[in-house]
Scaffold this active site. Structure first.
Site, short mmCIF file in Angstrom:
data_model
loop_
_atom_site.label_atom_id
_atom_site.label_comp_id
_atom_site.label_asym_id
_atom_site.label_seq_id
_atom_site.Cartn_x
_atom_site.Cartn_y
_atom_site.Cartn_z
N SER A 5 0.86 -1.20 0.00
CA SER A 5 0.00 0.00 0.00
C SER A 5 0.89 1.24 0.00
CB SER A 5 -0.85 0.01 1.27
OG SER A 5 -1.51 1.24 1.43
N TYR B 84 -1.89 -1.14 10.82
CA TYR B 84 -2.07 -1.43 9.38
C TYR B 84 -0.89 -0.93 8.54
CZ TYR B 84 -3.77 -1.21 4.60
OH TYR B 84 -3.87 -1.35 3.24
N1 NAP Z 1 -8.78 -0.41 -1.06
C1 NAP Z 1 -7.77 0.36 -0.67
O1 NAP Z 1 -7.94 1.58 -0.47
C2 NAP Z 1 -6.39 -0.23 -0.55
C3 NAP Z 1 -5.29 0.66 -0.59
C4 NAP Z 1 -4.01 0.14 -0.46
C5 NAP Z 1 -3.82 -1.22 -0.31
N2 NAP Z 1 -4.89 -2.06 -0.28
C6 NAP Z 1 -4.63 -3.49 -0.09
O2 NAP Z 1 -5.27 -4.24 -1.11
C7 NAP Z 1 -5.56 -5.55 -0.64
C8 NAP Z 1 -7.00 -5.88 -1.01
O3 NAP Z 1 -7.85 -4.95 -0.37
P1 NAP Z 1 -9.29 -4.57 -0.93
O4 NAP Z 1 -9.35 -3.10 -1.06
O5 NAP Z 1 -9.63 -5.41 -2.09
O6 NAP Z 1 -10.16 -5.00 0.34
P2 NAP Z 1 -11.65 -5.56 0.45
O7 NAP Z 1 -12.53 -4.88 -0.53
O8 NAP Z 1 -11.96 -5.44 1.91
O9 NAP Z 1 -11.52 -7.10 0.02
C9 NAP Z 1 -10.89 -8.00 0.87
C10 NAP Z 1 -10.86 -9.38 0.21
O10 NAP Z 1 -10.16 -10.25 1.08
C11 NAP Z 1 -11.01 -11.32 1.48
N3 NAP Z 1 -10.77 -11.57 2.89
C12 NAP Z 1 -10.96 -10.72 3.94
N4 NAP Z 1 -10.62 -11.32 5.09
C13 NAP Z 1 -10.20 -12.57 4.75
C14 NAP Z 1 -9.73 -13.67 5.51
N5 NAP Z 1 -9.63 -13.63 6.84
N6 NAP Z 1 -9.39 -14.80 4.85
C15 NAP Z 1 -9.50 -14.88 3.50
N7 NAP Z 1 -9.94 -13.87 2.73
C16 NAP Z 1 -10.30 -12.73 3.37
C17 NAP Z 1 -12.42 -10.86 1.19
O11 NAP Z 1 -13.24 -11.97 0.82
P3 NAP Z 1 -14.28 -12.64 1.85
O12 NAP Z 1 -15.30 -11.59 2.18
O13 NAP Z 1 -14.81 -13.82 1.10
O14 NAP Z 1 -13.43 -13.04 3.01
C18 NAP Z 1 -12.20 -9.97 -0.03
O15 NAP Z 1 -12.13 -10.77 -1.18
C19 NAP Z 1 -5.26 -5.54 0.87
O16 NAP Z 1 -4.03 -6.16 1.10
C20 NAP Z 1 -5.17 -4.06 1.21
O17 NAP Z 1 -4.30 -3.82 2.29
C21 NAP Z 1 -6.16 -1.60 -0.40
#
Ligand code: NAP
Length: 261
Positions: free
Chosen positions: A140, A153
């Site tokens: 991130s 985080y």
């Molecule tokens: N969105 C942002 O602003 C942002 C910015 C920088 C970095 N990131 C990084 O991008 C990555 C993905 O984030 P995102 O934005 O896509 O988040 P998200 O929309 O919250 O999606 C999270 C995903 O992870 C799965 N998940 C959550 N807890 C889990 C667990 N305990 N075991 C297995 N799967 C799990 C969820 O599926 P289920 O519901 O089926 O568990 C979902 O597919 C993360 O590493 C985050 O730190 C995000």
């Protein structure tokens, strides 16, 4: 008959960036082994199959040793070389450190750090004999600044970035490449899931998740060490963060991340 398509493994692919990354791989002709903690992973796999590739969904909790190991065993028993592995799953939980349950702080570490190291170990040891593989670690822009009110985080994402760069150098010459994706705030359910929807960052305009996933996919394919995910402003901010003093970035982020009373 065994598929002649390449296989990609993607953690946390039910929705958000993981699902968008799965679409990128599928559009480029990869079959996908994909994990999530909820039953949504099966619907996500159906959507990937509509892109004319095979999808192998697995429901497991990435916060536990057994959950990580079960997804690895599921992918390994497909009996095919894993060409690309995307270590994407990650969570945040917003709030002041002093007020949060210790369990919540430790859950972030379990998924974002321990789970990433665990899956990376399995993937690297699988790829080494094949002398071929690509690993994308989703970090991130938070890796480039202190993150008050997401106190654990940001450091967990700094771990992911440094881990990716470290592993990349170690694996130089083995045929395995490692790339870090550092997205800025992106339009997924991430901030809502973190309980931060009402914070300034939670309600701000965000980067397009398809753009961020494409940038990550292309950086992986082009063997870049890392890429900032997002628009030009996000990229400029990440560059500026290299020289802005930590206390200034910390004060700025506190305003962005604090959840109003
Ligand atoms: N969105 C942002 O602003 C942002 C910015 C920088 C970095 N990131 C990084 O991008 C990555 C993905 O984030 P995102 O934005 O896509 O988040 P998200 O929309 O919250 O999606 C999270 C995903 O992870 C799965 N998940 C959550 N807890 C889990 C667990 N305990 N075991 C297995 N799967 C799990 C969820 O599926 P289920 O519901 O089926 O568990 C979902 O597919 C993360 O590493 C985050 O730190 C995000």
């Amino acid at each position: 008959m065994t598929s002649i398509r390449k296989l990609a493994l993607i953690t946390g692919a039910s929705s958000g960036l993981g699902f968008e990354l799965a679409k990128q791989f599928a559009q480029n002709g990869y079959d996908i082994a994909m994990s999530g903690s909820s039953e949504r992973i099966f619907e996500a796999a159906d959507a990937i199959r509509n892109l004319n590739v095979e999808a192998y969904p697995h429901q497991a909790d990435a916060a536990t040793y057994d959950g990580v190991e079960s997804f690895w065993n599921f992918a390994a028993q497909l009996g095919r070389p894993i060409d690309s592995a995307v270590l994407n799953v990650g969570i945040a939980i917003g709030g002041a450190f002093a007020d949060m349950e210790l369990e919540d702080n430790l859950r972030i570490i379990a998924i974002n750090i321990t789970g990433t190291v665990h899956m990376a170990k399995r993937v690297v040891q699988h790829m080494l004999p094949n002398q071929q593989g690509r690993i994308l670690i989703v970090s991130s822009v938070s890796a480039t600044l202190p993150t008050p009110y997401e106190t654990v985080y940001g450091p967990s994402k700094a771990f992911g970035f440094s881990f990716a760069e470290s592993l990349r150098e170690e694996l130089r010459g083995t045929g395995i490449t490692v790339t870090a994706l550092l997205p800025g705030a992106t339009d997924t359910d991430f901030h809502r899931n973190a309980g931060m929807a009402t914070s300034a960052i939670g309600s701000s305009k965000k980067n397009d998740k398809t753009l961020v996933a494409r940038q990550g996919f292309e950086a992986l394919m082009n063997d870049e060490d890392h890429v900032i995910g997002g628009d030009e402003q996000t990229k400029q901010q990440a560059i500026a963060n290299r020289t802005i003093p930590e206390p200034i970035k910390a004060a700025r982020h506190a305003k962005q991340a604090k959840i109003p009373d």
